[in-house]
Motif scaffolding. Sequence first.
Motif, PDB file in Angstrom:
ATOM      1  N   GLU A 166       0.831  -1.201   0.000  1.00  0.00           N
ATOM      2  CA  GLU A 166       0.000   0.000   0.000  1.00  0.00           C
ATOM      3  C   GLU A 166       0.866   1.251   0.000  1.00  0.00           C
ATOM      4  O   GLU A 166       2.006   1.234   0.473  1.00  0.00           O
ATOM      5  N   GLY A 230      -3.823   0.613  -2.867  1.00  0.00           N
ATOM      6  CA  GLY A 230      -3.352  -0.747  -2.683  1.00  0.00           C
ATOM      7  C   GLY A 230      -2.910  -1.323  -4.018  1.00  0.00           C
ATOM      8  O   GLY A 230      -3.559  -1.084  -5.046  1.00  0.00           O
ATOM      9  N   ALA A 245      -7.359   1.245  -1.032  1.00  0.00           N
ATOM     10  CA  ALA A 245      -6.902   0.371   0.046  1.00  0.00           C
ATOM     11  C   ALA A 245      -7.831   0.385   1.251  1.00  0.00           C
ATOM     12  O   ALA A 245      -7.809  -0.548   2.056  1.00  0.00           O
TER      13      ALA A 245
END
Length: 307
Positions: A166, A230, A245
């Motif tokens: 991430e 992400g 994310a």
Amino acid sequence: MPEEDSRVDHFILEYRKTNFDGLARVKDEQSWELIDYIKATEYTLSGLKFDTKYINVRVRACNKAVAGEYSDPVTLETKAFVFDLDNTSSHLNLKVEDSYVEWEPTGGKGQEKVKGKENKSRSGASPKRTSIGGKAAVKGSRDRFAGESYTVLGNNAIESGQHYWEVRAQKDCKSYSVGVAYKTLGKYDQLGKTNISWCIHVNNWLQNTLAAKHNNKTKTLDIPVPDRLGVYCNFDGGQLTFYNAISKVPLYTFRMKFTQPLLPAFMIWCGGLAVSTGLQVPSVFTALQKNENGLSRSTGNLKNIAQ
């Protein structure tokens, strides 16, 4: 148990994280963490982070008087992808510290002499490369990025498997790209403008825009820019998907047969990026992948799965 009363009252479990596949006692290792008074012969360790490549585990039995000897330590491999940012090849305008990179407008001017010494010391030196659990570690194997390619790569390459990391940008970050690239990416190449790099590009200069880039082709995405990106890479399945994310909503997917190891890649102008690695692949991603198995694969075109 060492005493005549061999009845086990409870067990003690100890574990510690390590980057070594081998003997449990290595110099400069982390200290053991202890779980005491385990009554059953099974125990689940929860809340672990995959921030190292291996974990050592050992156990011993106790009665109410004494404790027995420790079992032989067992070393287990963790499967998550761990990497730092490679400051040896990053653009001189980038300040890199482990998993954080920040753009500095005067960084290059103050480091020209360092750059000259570095290039001199590298001449004739062969690249150093090691392999860790299916992931190739690349160190000192390329020239620094230059020109307008404000780029830094990860120091571990993906050669197989499924991995996830991430990225969070500072609020004042004006422009940045997040993606992957082959290690042969040229020192002046910008992410997404070659056929060996894939990325999501965020532009906050005049307005917030999000776009997918590959092979000098751009697909503008009519999607709000998430606070945290992400990145899910399925090397063997030829899939690179970017996610929000926080909500785990897919933003864009590239489908490509990868023919070389992939390095995480980042480009930034004004601001900073913080990278989180060692993360387990969220189960929702693997479930989505199963649902997409029937989709046809593209050999070179961008494919958007977020409508």
